[in-house]
Design a protein around this motif. Structure first.
Motif, PDB file in Angstrom:
ATOM      1  N   LYS A 215      40.640   3.863   8.009  1.00  0.00           N
ATOM      2  CA  LYS A 215      39.674   2.695   8.577  1.00  0.00           C
ATOM      3  C   LYS A 215      40.020   1.622   8.090  1.00  0.00           C
ATOM      4  O   LYS A 215      39.538   1.192   7.045  1.00  0.00           O
ATOM      5  N   HIS A 218      37.364  -1.837   6.307  1.00  0.00           N
ATOM      6  CA  HIS A 218      36.123  -1.147   5.814  1.00  0.00           C
ATOM      7  C   HIS A 218      36.125  -0.989   4.508  1.00  0.00           C
ATOM      8  O   HIS A 218      37.324  -1.164   3.807  1.00  0.00           O
ATOM      9  N   ALA A 235      31.184   0.718   5.210  1.00  0.00           N
ATOM     10  CA  ALA A 235      30.710  -0.198   6.038  1.00  0.00           C
ATOM     11  C   ALA A 235      31.889  -1.058   6.591  1.00  0.00           C
ATOM     12  O   ALA A 235      32.917  -1.482   5.822  1.00  0.00           O
ATOM     13  N   GLU A 236      31.951  -1.341   7.837  1.00  0.00           N
ATOM     14  CA  GLU A 236      32.992  -2.459   8.155  1.00  0.00           C
ATOM     15  C   GLU A 236      32.519  -3.929   7.709  1.00  0.00           C
ATOM     16  O   GLU A 236      31.804  -4.287   7.457  1.00  0.00           O
ATOM     17  N   PRO A 243      30.638  -6.890   4.227  1.00  0.00           N
ATOM     18  CA  PRO A 243      29.919  -5.815   5.075  1.00  0.00           C
ATOM     19  C   PRO A 243      29.094  -6.245   6.174  1.00  0.00           C
ATOM     20  O   PRO A 243      28.390  -7.332   6.058  1.00  0.00           O
ATOM     21  N   ILE A 244      29.088  -5.708   7.342  1.00  0.00           N
ATOM     22  CA  ILE A 244      28.565  -6.196   8.513  1.00  0.00           C
ATOM     23  C   ILE A 244      27.540  -5.246   8.464  1.00  0.00           C
ATOM     24  O   ILE A 244      27.698  -4.034   8.782  1.00  0.00           O
ATOM     25  N   GLY A 246      24.285  -2.754   9.682  1.00  0.00           N
ATOM     26  CA  GLY A 246      24.718  -1.867  10.725  1.00  0.00           C
ATOM     27  C   GLY A 246      25.682  -0.878  11.007  1.00  0.00           C
ATOM     28  O   GLY A 246      25.679  -0.098  12.175  1.00  0.00           O
ATOM     29  N   THR A 247      26.809  -1.353  10.302  1.00  0.00           N
ATOM     30  CA  THR A 247      28.104  -0.417  10.614  1.00  0.00           C
ATOM     31  C   THR A 247      28.218   0.833   9.354  1.00  0.00           C
ATOM     32  O   THR A 247      29.140   1.432   9.256  1.00  0.00           O
ATOM     33  N   GLU A 248      26.973   0.956   8.550  1.00  0.00           N
ATOM     34  CA  GLU A 248      27.343   1.713   7.577  1.00  0.00           C
ATOM     35  C   GLU A 248      27.650   3.209   8.162  1.00  0.00           C
ATOM     36  O   GLU A 248      27.092   3.735   9.014  1.00  0.00           O
ATOM     37  N   GLU A 249      28.480   4.067   7.297  1.00  0.00           N
ATOM     38  CA  GLU A 249      28.505   5.402   7.648  1.00  0.00           C
ATOM     39  C   GLU A 249      28.703   6.027   6.290  1.00  0.00           C
ATOM     40  O   GLU A 249      29.270   5.589   5.096  1.00  0.00           O
TER      41      GLU A 249
END
Length: 433
Positions: A215, A218, A235-236, A243-244, A246-249
């Motif tokens: 990825k 990230h 995160a992205e 970090p953006i 709402g993009t967390e994984e």
């Protein structure tokens, strides 16, 4: 305190130090000492048990220990002296122009040595978690990729079972494959930049072949767990590398490996007072790989981080040869040579980040000179052009260039003779129309 004198002292017994010693010996120098802080010669190659080494140097595919042993054998065959378990504490210059080295080991105690020439071959170290500012506690289970490599390949320990890797440098990519082969599950490899920092072949062989996702853009934003890593959140990141939201994984894991860059080991170099490049964090050198301190040379990852050990050996061979020439120029009874010359700075534009060497004296190039450099971004359909006194002297087409792949231009003796007495040299990246 024991006081010892040599013509050439080499700090570091890894691939660079070994190749430099062999080259200097073959050039006619016999008074050589290698200082190595580890318990054996070979450096980091001793823990790199994967193959892929030696294709350029020996025209065959070797593992890291096999490649190192080839040069260790050359050192032993030539009777070159070396000291193991020896830590160099400081290096400096004497009033007579000599190079002074202070070292310590258990057998000899404190050693004060002087030499006519010095070769720096200390290699590099990994950037640690402390430099990344990742939020979270400090649980067990966070390793640099190189530390994990040593644990698996030399100590026989498996650091974890469910692994996330941050950074796509070559060591991280190789450890993704290694951990998978040892039975661990590598969940993802996250890279802060929009491109990988490793070789293309390692991306294919270590990630793609094992179905491990890469990825790009990230990073890890949180480490969970207090006693042991229990999970990480990636995160992205945007163009500003932040970090953006709402993009967390989230990934359930017990291990985080860091492959976030290498730093040349130049504390000794800085203490000596040599000029250091702000880009490479290594010393600035000329066409002889000589630093700003006369008689002190540098080669290998202490100079700039390489992607192939074959290039390290080739570069170190040049340093050893040039150090032997410097010693010969000192003559009997003198500890320093009287150096003169016309050094021309190598400038660059169009995306080149740095060049090694940083300057060239064409009169001192024996047969050929390789100028190595890296670009700052992924580029396609470009030409690398060398201008001497504003005139195009060399041009090479490159379909793809990336920061993870080192580039080079070869300046032959014939080319330098055709453009004799040039006063400016520039490398440009241009569009290939």
């Amino acid at each position: 305190m024991e006081r010892i004198e040599y013509n050439l002292i080499i700090i570091g017994g890894g691939p660079a130090g070994l190749a430099a010693a062999v080259s200097a010996y073959d050039q006619g120098e016999r008074s050589i000492l290698i200082l190595e802080r580890d318990t054996r010669l070979g450096g980091i190659l001793n823990q790199c048990i994967h193959n892929g080494f030696g294709l350029h140097t020996f025209q065959e595919e070797l593992t890291g220990p096999e490649y190192a042993q080839r040069f260790v054998d050359k050192v032993i065959e030539r009777g070159i002296e070396y000291k193991l378990d020896t830590m160099v504490m400081s290096i400096g210059q004497g009033e007579d122009g000599s190079k002074e080295v202070m070292a310590v080991n258990e057998q000899d105690g404190l050693l004060l040595m002087k030499s006519k020439a010095l070769i720096l071959a200390m290699g590099c170290r990994e950037r640690s978690r402390g430099a990344l500012n990742i939020p979270g506690f400090r649980p067990a289970g966070i390793f640099s990729a190189g530390t994990a490599q040593r644990l698996v390949n030399i100590e026989g320990y498996l650091p974890g079972r469910r692994v996330v890797i941050l950074g796509s440098g070559d060591i991280g990519l190789i450890m993704a494959r290694r951990m998978t082969l040892e039975g661990a599950k590598v969940l993802v490899c996250a890279e802060l930049m929009p491109y990988s920092g490793g070789l293309k072949r390692n991306i294919v062989q270590c990630l793609d072949d094992f179905g491990i996702p890469l990825k790009l853009s990230h990073t890890v934003v949180r480490i969970e767990g207090k006693e042991r890593v229990e999970g990480v959140v990636i995160a992205e990141v945007g163009p500003d590398r932040k970090p953006i939201p709402g993009t967390e994984e989230h990934y359930d894991c017990d291990t985080l490996l860091l492959s976030v860059g290498l730093l040349p080991e130049n504390e000794l170099t800085i203490g000596l007072g040599a000029e250091i490049s702000r880009i490479t964090n290594g010393p600035v050198v000329n066409e002889s790989l000589e630093t700003s301190v006369p008689g002190v040379f540098a080669a290998g990852n202490v100079l700039h981080v390489h992607d192939l050990v074959d290039y390290v050996s080739e570069e170190a061979g040049l340093a050893g040869s040039c150090a032997a020439d410097y010693i010969a120029a000192c003559g009997e009874g003198k500890w320093a040579a009287d150096e003169t010359g016309n050094s021309v700075p190598v400038t660059f534009s169009g995306g080149v980040r740095y060049t090694v060497p940083a300057s060239v004296d064409p009169a001192k190039v024996k047969h050929w000179l390789k100028i190595r450099f890296r670009v700052g971004d992924v580029m396609t359909n470009r030409r690398v052009v060398l201008y001497l006194d504003g005139k195009k002297a060399l041009s090479k087409k490159r379909r793809v260039m990336a920061p993870g792949e080192m580039e080079e231009l070869v300046l032959t003796r014939k080319l330098l003779d055709e453009h004799s007495d040039f006063t400016s040299a520039e490398i440009r990246i241009e569009e290939d129309n």
